[in-house]
Design a protein around this motif. Structure first.
Motif, mmCIF file in Angstrom:
data_model
loop_
_atom_site.group_PDB
_atom_site.id
_atom_site.type_symbol
_atom_site.label_atom_id
_atom_site.label_comp_id
_atom_site.label_asym_id
_atom_site.label_seq_id
_atom_site.Cartn_x
_atom_site.Cartn_y
_atom_site.Cartn_z
ATOM 1 N N ALA A 1 -115.726 -40.844 5.555
ATOM 2 C CA ALA A 1 -117.148 -40.109 6.075
ATOM 3 C C ALA A 1 -117.188 -39.716 7.513
ATOM 4 O O ALA A 1 -116.410 -40.252 8.261
ATOM 5 N N LEU A 2 -117.499 -38.632 7.748
ATOM 6 C CA LEU A 2 -117.614 -38.076 9.065
ATOM 7 C C LEU A 2 -118.117 -38.462 10.124
ATOM 8 O O LEU A 2 -117.667 -38.970 11.192
ATOM 9 N N GLU A 3 -119.317 -39.238 9.761
ATOM 10 C CA GLU A 3 -120.097 -40.126 10.806
ATOM 11 C C GLU A 3 -119.370 -41.352 11.069
ATOM 12 O O GLU A 3 -119.568 -41.707 12.186
ATOM 13 N N ILE A 4 -118.679 -41.953 10.352
ATOM 14 C CA ILE A 4 -117.724 -43.037 10.594
ATOM 15 C C ILE A 4 -116.525 -42.762 11.488
ATOM 16 O O ILE A 4 -116.096 -43.644 12.255
ATOM 17 N N GLU A 5 -115.955 -41.776 10.981
ATOM 18 C CA GLU A 5 -114.732 -41.275 11.816
ATOM 19 C C GLU A 5 -115.341 -40.679 13.300
ATOM 20 O O GLU A 5 -114.442 -41.288 14.201
ATOM 21 N N GLN A 6 -116.471 -40.385 13.256
ATOM 22 C CA GLN A 6 -116.947 -39.987 14.849
ATOM 23 C C GLN A 6 -117.100 -41.056 15.645
ATOM 24 O O GLN A 6 -116.908 -41.401 16.875
ATOM 25 N N MET A 7 -117.642 -42.332 14.809
ATOM 26 C CA MET A 7 -117.916 -43.328 15.512
ATOM 27 C C MET A 7 -116.645 -44.553 15.920
ATOM 28 O O MET A 7 -116.489 -44.980 17.024
ATOM 29 N N LEU A 8 -115.902 -44.471 14.941
ATOM 30 C CA LEU A 8 -114.666 -45.327 15.042
ATOM 31 C C LEU A 8 -113.386 -44.758 15.363
ATOM 32 O O LEU A 8 -112.296 -45.632 15.345
ATOM 33 N N GLY A 9 -113.209 -43.596 15.162
ATOM 34 C CA GLY A 9 -111.907 -42.787 15.510
ATOM 35 C C GLY A 9 -111.062 -42.834 14.195
ATOM 36 O O GLY A 9 -111.545 -42.749 13.264
ATOM 37 N N LYS A 10 -109.847 -43.022 14.569
ATOM 38 C CA LYS A 10 -108.552 -42.620 13.626
ATOM 39 C C LYS A 10 -108.354 -44.126 12.633
ATOM 40 O O LYS A 10 -108.497 -45.111 13.511
ATOM 41 N N PRO A 11 -108.233 -44.127 11.422
ATOM 42 C CA PRO A 11 -108.218 -45.287 10.688
ATOM 43 C C PRO A 11 -106.864 -45.807 10.623
ATOM 44 O O PRO A 11 -105.871 -45.113 10.791
ATOM 45 N N GLU A 12 -106.577 -47.099 10.236
ATOM 46 C CA GLU A 12 -105.245 -47.850 10.434
ATOM 47 C C GLU A 12 -105.097 -48.075 8.654
ATOM 48 O O GLU A 12 -106.273 -48.216 7.901
ATOM 49 N N SER A 13 -103.868 -48.515 8.340
ATOM 50 C CA SER A 13 -103.782 -48.836 6.840
ATOM 51 C C SER A 13 -103.985 -50.248 7.181
ATOM 52 O O SER A 13 -103.760 -51.127 7.735
#
Length: 890
Positions: free
Chosen positions: A501-513
């Protein structure tokens, strides 16, 4: 801002009902009790203030329907849909919005023809009193009341609820905020949702987190059953806040109503599938109707008058069918007796009562079933006044399907599993699963007839305002616990990619595995019996009896052999005309032709073939009259297939010097395996061709099959070579043993061949295509004599046989039958020894489970077992050149 410490006796807390257990717990902890403090939801509080009972949705929709029917002749655009339930439900929801936001009927748009017609439809519906009207009157009467004793718990509010929150706070109500304590945020992705949940469960265990401190928020409701499965496997205690699920009771009601409205076979079978009748042996009636479709009111007796003379069904098959019919007739009589009041019901009330009595008989002792049953009864009471006839009831059936069990949570333990609109206070860890673009934030736009483009003409909150409010409510979820862990899957099980989700990426940044630790331990089911029990099960009168195929089955899966030949579990009969029956019929035609015509069988006329097939098919039609048309098509297909097969066999016979000698030849083959036990093999050889002391074995197959050395010595292909050993003991020299395919194989339709040097193109002609077809239908097997030219004098009918430049015909490999017999004696002894030593392990190979009827019993989900050879053959398996030369001199 207020807190729970401020509450005194007589105060009211307004919060969603799912939060009430948490609030009681907090009140006990922080206030040393909650005596005199009232917990309400907005709905329950307003209901307690109301002076009049609001109409239910069914009553309102019924009034809408009546008015719409009167105006249908004047409609054009919505004439086909206006009286349908979905349309009326959309009107109801829209009118509720209008009344909630004080939108008058005159404010509706009337610019286009569609808008004008919607206005004409809504105009007579709007005055009908709905819950929004009663709520508005209730609040108007309390407009001068002091709400200072009301505390609003700041959970996630819908836009309508927010309007009530604002009204209450304007009149003195206080807001109790949820904690805003998020300090640590983590963002992960996983391959798919199952691995995402696995990663979540492992994270909990690796960090030694107490389940009581966890909230699991599901952005995708399809996660729920997988979460339950995985958390139970990891022994993580958990509770789902939403305890609503469908019930078989509503399905039974629905099936019976459908059957009453349309009493045909399809709807009766639905009633059987839903368990609408409590009758012993009901499954026999279901099985019978699948085989012999018919009217439930007509006695089942047609098999009792049939004198079957065919060769496809065995006497045992006929006995099973007759037994099934007798049992099904007994059950049919009991079912029709139960259905009698239902079928003769003259009024709607009688129909309702008879269906309720039928379903009541099926109720178990579970409280959930009784609760749903009572809900359905209430639904029938609600809908009864609006029915002129039973056909009207089809309009209301969708309401019946939505009735479900809604159980209140009596005890909460472990991790709390919620949705995006449910917040739990006092949790240390917040896991949000499935945060993809499709599932998060999951804002609901206006759709259908009254979509966003329609709402934009009204004094209604804009989509931007509604979206902003929705995100604000979701933020309460994100900041609810000190630790926030969000994750999403990279793809579906089908391989379709997913994005965060774009909203989550904007808040939390790049995800890890997601750190996921996997280790596969093969499932081993402990299945043991003693050798003494094995001998009692498998040996009778010091003889271990079995067909060759049964021993091959043992090798494929010892447990399957144990179920079938040890415990004697009978596989269900194949009642329809399956491929195996088609193969039996083809075998019968070839057997009959070879017996009556000898070597000339392949020249049988079309009339002869058609006559044999037609007689057998007509016999089958008497047994299965409802499938007569499909059998007629099958007859044509088999006739075409057999005609083409005989054409190929005619060519084979012209180049073979042997002639048919025996067909469907039964045999018994005995081997000593222990001092006190003998192995007795039995079977039937499809066909033996012979000339003097020379012979060959032919085994008919429904498709191309090859004889593989690895499979032979792993005991997975024993039949054809055992037949050879048996024929050898008839004082015959076996030239070879081969599979004959009765299937018309497909061949590639190659247009031509291209050569580089010199560059040329040669078109493939008819002769080349016929050669390809001939090659595809060659016999496959093992050749055991140098005299292979007796079987194939032009080297074009047996795979692996060639003609050299000197005109000599040879097989690529010539096998020694004497050596094969020695190997097979050892193999059979080893198989028997394993059976008698009680090896019934659940170790199937890749082919064992494909058609196994016991798969649901054993539920094997482990790794397949590669079957190792019992013997590693040496060069003695093949006849050497000098042996062939010596034989030639003789």
């Amino acid at each position: 801002m207020a807190s729970l410490h401020d509450l005194r006796m007589g105060d009211i807390i307004v919060a969603p009902s799912y939060l009430h257990p948490f609030l009681r717990e907090q009140l006990i902890e922080e206030n040393q009790g909650c005596i005199g403090i009232h917990l309400h939801s907005f709905y329950s509080l307003l209901t307690s203030w109301q002076k009049e009972e609001p109409q239910g949705e069914i009553a309102i929709i019924s009034q809408y329907r009546k008015l719409i029917k009167e105006m249908l002749p004047s409609l054009s655009i919505y004439k086909e849909t206006a009286s349908s339930l979905p349309f009326l439900q959309e009107c109801y929801a829209f009118i509720e919005d209008m009344k909630t936001w004080d939108i008058s009927i005159d404010q509706l748009p009337r610019e286009t023809a569609s808008q004008k017609e919607l206005y004409a439809i809504l105009f007579p519906l709007y005055p009908i009193t709905t819950s929004a009207d009663i709520q508005k009157k209730t609040l108007e009467k309390r407009i001068h009341h002091d709400f200072s004793n009301i505390y609003l718990y700041d959970a996630s509010f819908s836009l309508k609820e927010q309007k009530l929150v604002d009204f209450f706070m304007e009149h003195g109500a206080k807001l109790i905020p949820m904690q805003q304590v998020c300090q640590k945020k983590q963002f992960y992705h996983a391959v798919n949702k199952r691995q995402e949940i696995e990663g979540c469960a492992q994270y909990i265990l690796q960090h030694d987190i107490s389940a009581q401190d966890i909230q699991i928020t599901l952005a995708d409701t399809t996660y729920a059953p997988i979460v339950k499965q995985i958390f139970e496997r990891y022994k993580i205690p958990h509770t789902f806040l939403s305890n609503s699920h469908t019930s078989i009771i509503t399905k039974r009601f629905h099936a019976l109503f459908q059957y009453y409205l349309r009493p045909d076979e399809k709807h009766f079978l639905n009633c059987l599938d839903c368990g609408c009748f409590v009758v012993e042996g009901i499954e026999s009636l279901r099985s019978y109707l699948e085989i012999f479709p018919g009217n439930i009111t007509t006695p089942f007796d047609h098999l009792q008058t049939i004198d079957y003379q065919g060769h496809v069904l065995s006497p045992l098959d006929l006995e099973k069918l007759l037994h099934l019919q007798q049992k099904a007739e007994e059950v049919r009589q009991q079912v029709t007796e139960k259905l009698h009041p239902f079928l003769i019901a003259a009024s709607i009330e009688e129909v309702f009562l008879s269906i309720c009595e039928l379903v009541k008989e099926t109720l178990s002792t579970q409280h959930t079933e009784l609760q749903v049953f009572l809900k359905v009864q209430n639904f029938l009471n609600d809908v009864f006044p609006y029915l002129e006839n039973m056909e009207d009831f089809t309009f209301y059936l969708p309401y019946l399907d939505k009735i479900s069990y809604d159980g209140s949570i009596k005890e909460m333990h472990g991790a709390i599993v919620t949705s995006l609109t449910q917040n739990c206070p006092k949790k240390q860890y917040q896991f949000i699963l499935g945060a993809t673009q499709n599932n998060y934030p999951a804002f609901s736009f206006k759709k259908g007839i009254f979509d966003e483009s329609y709402y934009q003409f009204l004094p209604y909150p804009s989509m931007e305002d509604r979206y902003a409010h929705y995100l604000k409510q979701l933020e309460k979820q994100l900041w609810n616990a000190p630790v926030l862990i969000v994750s999403y899957p990279l793809g579906t099980y089908e391989g379709k990619s997913l994005e965060a989700a774009l909203e989550i990426e904007q808040m939390l940044g790049k995800p890890e595995s997601y750190p996921l630790h996997t280790s596969y331990v093969p499932m081993k089911t402990s299945l043991e019996i003693s050798p003494q029990i094995a001998k009692q099960l498998f040996v009778k009168d010091d003889v271990l009896k079995g067909s060759i195929s049964s021993l091959e089955r043992y090798i494929h899966c010892p447990f399957s052999y144990f179920l079938r030949y040890g415990l004697g579990l009978r596989e269900p009969m194949q009642y329809t005309f399956s491929d195996s029956y088609a193969g039996t019929l083809s075998h019968y035609v070839l057997e009959t032709l070879t017996k009556t015509m000898g070597k000339e069988y392949a020249k049988a006329t079309s009339d002869k073939i058609e006559q044999l097939l037609h007689k057998e098919i007509e016999e089958i039609k008497e047994i299965f009259p409802s499938s007569a048309s499909s059998y007629s098509l099958l007859e044509k297909r088999l006739f075409t297939n057999l005609t083409q097969t005989l054409q190929r066999l005619e060519d084979m016979e012209e180049h073979s010097h042997l002639k048919p000698w025996k067909q469907e030849e039964p045999f018994t083959y005995i081997l000593p395996v222990k001092e006190d036990v003998k192995l007795q093999l039995y079977g039937i050889i499809d066909r033996i061709d012979a000339d003097g002391n020379l012979a060959s074995i032919l085994d008919y197959k429904s498709s191309i099959k090859t004889l593989s050395e690895p499979k032979v010595f792993a005991a997975l292909q024993l039949q054809l070579l055992t037949y050879s050993i048996v024929v050898k003991k008839m004082h015959k020299e076996v030239l070879g043993a081969y599979y004959v395919s009765l299937k018309n194989e497909n061949i590639p339709n190659i247009a031509g061949q291209l050569k580089r040097r010199p560059v040329s193109y040669t078109e493939i002609g008819k002769e080349e295509k016929e050669a390809l077809l001939k090659k595809a239908h060659r016999r496959n097997g093992w050749t055991m004599s140098y005299q292979v030219d007796i079987l194939d004098d032009d080297a074009s009918h047996i795979a692996g046989v060639r003609q050299n430049k000197d005109g000599i015909i040879k097989a690529g490999k010539t096998y020694s039958l004497d050596q094969i017999e020695k190997y097979f004696t050892t193999i059979y002894q080893k198989i028997a020894d394993r059976i008698l030593s009680a090896d019934i392990s659940l170790t199937p190979d890749e082919d064992a489970c494909t058609f196994c009827k016991y798969y649901e019993i054993c539920r094997f989900h482990g790794l397949y077992t590669k079957k190792e050879p019992f013997i590693e053959p040496d060069d003695a398996l093949y006849r050497k050149e000098e042996e062939i030369e010596d034989a030639t001199m003789e």
